[in-house]
Design an enzyme around this catalytic site. Sequence first.
Site, PDB file in Angstrom:
ATOM      1  N   GLU A 161      -6.746   9.536  -7.663  1.00 13.50           N
ATOM      2  CA  GLU A 161      -7.736   9.131  -6.655  1.00 13.50           C
ATOM      3  C   GLU A 161      -9.057   9.877  -6.797  1.00 13.50           C
ATOM      4  O   GLU A 161     -10.125   9.311  -6.593  1.00 13.50           O
ATOM      5  CB  GLU A 161      -7.166   9.310  -5.247  1.00 13.50           C
ATOM      6  CG  GLU A 161      -6.107   8.285  -4.861  1.00 13.50           C
ATOM      7  CD  GLU A 161      -4.740   8.573  -5.460  1.00 13.50           C
ATOM      8  OE1 GLU A 161      -4.566   9.658  -6.059  1.00 13.50           O
ATOM      9  OE2 GLU A 161      -3.846   7.714  -5.346  1.00 13.50           O
TER      10      GLU A 161
ATOM     11  N   HIS B 226       1.965   6.250   4.439  1.00 11.78           N
ATOM     12  CA  HIS B 226       1.530   4.858   4.343  1.00 11.78           C
ATOM     13  C   HIS B 226       1.084   4.310   5.694  1.00 11.78           C
ATOM     14  O   HIS B 226       0.916   3.104   5.844  1.00 11.78           O
ATOM     15  CB  HIS B 226       2.662   3.974   3.808  1.00 11.78           C
ATOM     16  CG  HIS B 226       3.010   4.214   2.371  1.00 11.78           C
ATOM     17  ND1 HIS B 226       3.569   5.389   1.934  1.00 11.78           N
ATOM     18  CD2 HIS B 226       2.863   3.428   1.273  1.00 11.78           C
ATOM     19  CE1 HIS B 226       3.762   5.307   0.630  1.00 11.78           C
ATOM     20  NE2 HIS B 226       3.341   4.138   0.200  1.00 11.78           N
TER      21      HIS B 226
END
Lengths: 324, 433
Positions: free
Chosen positions: A60, A129
């Site tokens: 990321e 999540h």
Amino acid sequence: MAQMTIVKALNEALRDSMDSDPKVLVMGEDVGKLGGVFRVTDGLQKDFGEDRVIDTPLAESGIVGTAVGLALRGYRPVVEIQFDGFVFPAYDQIVTQLAKMHARSLGKVKLPVVVRIPFAGGIGAVEHHSESPEALFAHVAGLKCVSPSNPADAYWMLRQAIAGDDPVIFFEPKRRYWDKGEVHKDGVPQDLHRARVAREGTDLTLAAYGPMVKVCLEAAEAAAGEGRSLEVVDLRTLSPVDFDTLQKSVEKTRRLVVVHEAPVFLGTGAEIAARITERCFYHLEAPVLRVGGFHAPYPPSRLEEEYLPGLDRVLDSVDRALAF
Amino acid sequence: MPFARLYPQWVTFLLRVAGRDTCHRPERPRTHPVRQPGPGEPNRSPEDPGGRNDGGVDVTVDSSAVAPSAPGGVPTSGDEPQLVQLLTPEGERVEHPEYSIDLTPEELRGLYRDMVLTRRFDAEATSLQRQGELGLWASLLGQEAAQIGSGRALRNDDYVFPTYREHGVAWCRGVDPLNLLGMFRGVNHGGWDPNSNNFHLYTIVIGSQTLHATGYAMGVAKDGADSAVIAYFGDGASSQGDVAEAFTFSAVYNAPVVFFCQNNQWAISEPTEKQSRVPIYQRAAGFGFPGVRVDGNDVLAVLAVTRAALEHARSGNGPMLVEAFTYRMAPHTTSDDSTRYRADSELADWEKKDPIARLAAHLTRAGHADDDFFAAVEAESDQLAKRVREGVRQMPDPDTMAIFENVYADGHALVDEERAQFAEYLASFVEGH
């Protein structure tokens, strides 16, 4: 005019942005052939090629850091972070570089980078999540933060975010991805950084954004059955917050409850409570109340229904605010 | 005495009766049922929320899997590799089988001049810090060859992503030395236009710029240009995840970027052995691109190797790693005390490898420069120092309201609001108070 889901609206926004500006790029993990884990980028690589829809290595910080470099070269990258909890390896690049480089250069370079983050819970997922980290980004000067709650906003807000010259963290309400709504592509969009009164009322204002707008609208409907008129303000933008619209609403209703999934402590609601108290001190009949997550890690999904602010917890706070 | 202090228990009782939490609440069924406690779970009440109990979340069972065996032995690093060198510390010109260079006497004198002026400017900046004109200075003393050699290998259309110590590279790019001092004086965070010299702003967070360089290089490739990008970083940065990610991204996208590591042996107080068990240039192999170690105090070798690396990148062969083996002769910054972590003898050893002295020896030996030349460069360096000294002292403090400028490109309501409030606050002071 068309009925479409938020996923489709986002997909159309990316497609139309790429059509209108060859410098717009899409990059992220699995955004190519797969179309992203939520299919937001479905079909884009097929139509725009691997050069513009870029499957990245699984890193990321690398995604955002290279997006910064591409922006310096004149591109307008739209990067996808696969899930909210995975943005943190990129947090350094976002906070120390993306947010500050425009100021560091005294305005000589621009960083038109959009970081899309599917955020918040309610989908029964495993850890990392379902999180709502928006306050961590709204706190950082140099970033703009927005969160649409419906397909029309999803389409227009993403288009506006891409067209703007500032870095935008774009929080997508993943549990509303499949909600349908009208999208008018030929209409005149609302300003990106304006809130919207989603339902008018007179007794109390509910302020929310992203996934919680729907909950607040349901709460207002339920409250109407009990003879209470709740106004719902869809904030839409978290940096900057449109305090003018909110102030106008609160001056009318005299009560405010802020609702978000993120933990209440030092969350968006804390800032809104402080500012609205300052702006509307003589209008308020009750302290600004907040409904949100707890000061605990996001729980395992079997507990998320209790953790997340639902209809009952919102109405409970409405009761408390009206009882003052 | 107030009622509440005399009868606190009554106040509590009355508040409870008034019932902010219970009064006026309509009876309403919950939209989803409350989870009922399972067998063995305690009944919860507001008085006993039971937060210390695991509440049934611990459903872990003992593993029946076989435990993994203990890890094997630790590999040791190989012999120290040979440096690419074209000029010995004594100033003797030597050849290398892979890298060669052929410079005119004028070019050689140019490199000498660059290094002397850079060193003089650097020393002046250190003095200016000592005089209180700068808040901090990060000296490049000892690294002149690494920076001038690599900086002079660049074409105008190449792009540089520096750390905060690339004063010599900035010089090669035509960035005025005074512009570098703004951030160290505290009047800005850089502020020069990166695009006017293709020299990005100094980056302070260690290693971040290697990713920017990679992204920029990806853009260069997309544009079909044959420019190259060079990312500077240090031995300490080689441990950063961003550097590893930059290696990964540049390799898989075949981006035209040269990673130029100045291994100056020290990351503040930590020696390179604390960063890597293998020579840094060998890291490249694991990412699938070439790496080379060059004598970082040999300006000719650095120039030759960097030229080759840039050529490698711009010819479509992807990234390359250059490790310039050098030494930071000064402390990390003017705030550092390097006597706490390294020995004088080490400095003395590196003193003998001084990059400027060895080129001077070569120029003299080859008859490319005479005393007049050396004197002229010395005089020019004094002029530069004087200009820098005077320029810094005349550098004005920024306007207070600059705090609010350039936070956003398209503006931001909160910044506007705070700017107006602060301006009003400042204006509220009576003149002179």
